[in-house]
Design an enzyme around this catalytic site. Structure first.
Site, PDB file in Angstrom:
ATOM      1  N   LEU A 112      -4.606  46.231 -42.051  1.00  0.00           N
ATOM      2  CA  LEU A 112      -5.587  45.117 -42.082  1.00  0.00           C
ATOM      3  C   LEU A 112      -5.695  44.247 -40.743  1.00  0.00           C
ATOM      4  O   LEU A 112      -4.498  43.941 -40.304  1.00  0.00           O
ATOM      5  CB  LEU A 112      -5.285  44.214 -43.372  1.00  0.00           C
ATOM      6  CG  LEU A 112      -5.232  44.937 -44.688  1.00  0.00           C
ATOM      7  CD1 LEU A 112      -4.957  44.000 -45.909  1.00  0.00           C
ATOM      8  CD2 LEU A 112      -6.973  45.536 -44.975  1.00  0.00           C
ATOM      9  N   ASP A 113      -6.898  43.928 -40.579  1.00  0.00           N
ATOM     10  CA  ASP A 113      -6.867  42.830 -39.277  1.00  0.00           C
ATOM     11  C   ASP A 113      -5.931  41.714 -39.479  1.00  0.00           C
ATOM     12  O   ASP A 113      -5.589  41.370 -40.719  1.00  0.00           O
ATOM     13  CB  ASP A 113      -8.198  42.524 -38.992  1.00  0.00           C
ATOM     14  CG  ASP A 113      -9.273  43.608 -38.723  1.00  0.00           C
ATOM     15  OD1 ASP A 113      -8.690  44.869 -38.184  1.00  0.00           O
ATOM     16  OD2 ASP A 113     -10.430  43.490 -38.882  1.00  0.00           O
ATOM     17  N   LYS A 114      -5.575  40.985 -38.548  1.00  0.00           N
ATOM     18  CA  LYS A 114      -4.724  39.705 -38.513  1.00  0.00           C
ATOM     19  C   LYS A 114      -5.191  38.918 -39.517  1.00  0.00           C
ATOM     20  O   LYS A 114      -4.508  38.142 -40.159  1.00  0.00           O
ATOM     21  CB  LYS A 114      -4.703  39.249 -36.948  1.00  0.00           C
ATOM     22  CG  LYS A 114      -3.570  38.168 -37.148  1.00  0.00           C
ATOM     23  CD  LYS A 114      -3.457  37.557 -35.587  1.00  0.00           C
ATOM     24  CE  LYS A 114      -2.385  36.707 -35.530  1.00  0.00           C
ATOM     25  NZ  LYS A 114      -1.978  36.273 -34.249  1.00  0.00           N
TER      26      LYS A 114
END
Length: 244
Positions: A114-116
């Site tokens: 998952l993106d930051k």
């Protein structure tokens, strides 16, 4: 058969590997445990962490507490913002930093990413086969997200997503679903995992994603009782839900 499965089926393994996979610490910590005389194998003190033991028959104990070999771990994490879906990073916290210390020597890694700044359901394991089945595009496992967006949501956004969105670099996304669930909110279903894919798909229809949260993988839903950064172990039944 993958290396992880072959290792799990091999009866003789190193003592430090057995202890590490069973949550007794890092290799360095286990080495110190052995040196201190805290570890016994079949009733005898064992100071050599490289000793080969039969994980099915050997009786291993740490400070007289029996240790049972656990080759694979399966964990659900409620991922918070500003944490990387990575095993190590020199500048930012990673999801492994959120795990209790008992998982330090288990070889855990995030299943996909998952993106930051994306929150929600993230799975972690040390079972490479299981992780690959979830992340492989060929399996076409649905991942469901809730997105908060800025801009006017097109009336035909679901039709556009079903046709396949073309990203700004010319990449054609596989058919997806987009349901309007609020004036500035969408429920989006994809089974790919390209870099910033949902943000880029929304940008292609004139929307800016301001918040993104994954709530489901296959039939496995995020446990809403988990607070950000908390984990829990998956049951055997739950381990099969991503494939349903």
């Amino acid at each position: 058969m993958t290396k992880s499965r072959q290792q799990a089926m091999t009866k003789l393994i190193r003592l430090d590997k057995l202890l590490g996979h069973s949550g007794e610490g890092t290799r360095k910590e286990i080495k110190n445990l052995c040196k201190s005389g805290s570890v016994t194998v079949n009733g005898s003190v064992c100071v050599d962490p490289a000793t080969k033991v039969d994980f099915k028959k050997s009786v291993v104990a740490v400070d007289d507490r029996l240790v049972f070999y656990t080759p694979f771990h399966y964990v659900m994490l409620h991922k918070p913002e500003n944490v990387l879906s990575a095993t190590i990073d020199h500048f930012s916290r990673t999801v492994l930093d959120l795990l209790p210390s008992r998982y330090k020597g288990t070889g855990m890694f995030p299943v996909g990413r998952l993106d930051k700044d994306t929150t929600g359901l993230l799975l972690l394991t040390n079972d490479g086969d299981w992780a690959h089945r979830i992340t492989s595009p060929k399996k076409e496992i649905n991942k469901i997200y809730e997105a908060v967006v800025a801009g006017i949501i097109p009336d035909d956004i679901n039709s556009q997503f079903q046709r396949g969105i073309v990203l700004n670099d010319g990449f054609l996304c596989q058919p997806a679903l987009a349901e309007k669930i609020g004036d500035y909110a969408l429920r989006i279903v994809i089974h790919e995992g390209k870099f910033h894919q949902i943000k880029r798909m929304c940008a292609a229809v004139g929307l800016t994603v301001t918040a993104l949260r994954r709530i489901q993988i296959g039939q496995l839903m995020l446990d809403e009782t988990l607070h950000y950064g908390e984990i829990r172990i998956l049951t055997e039944e739950e381990r099969e839900l991503p494939f349903q």
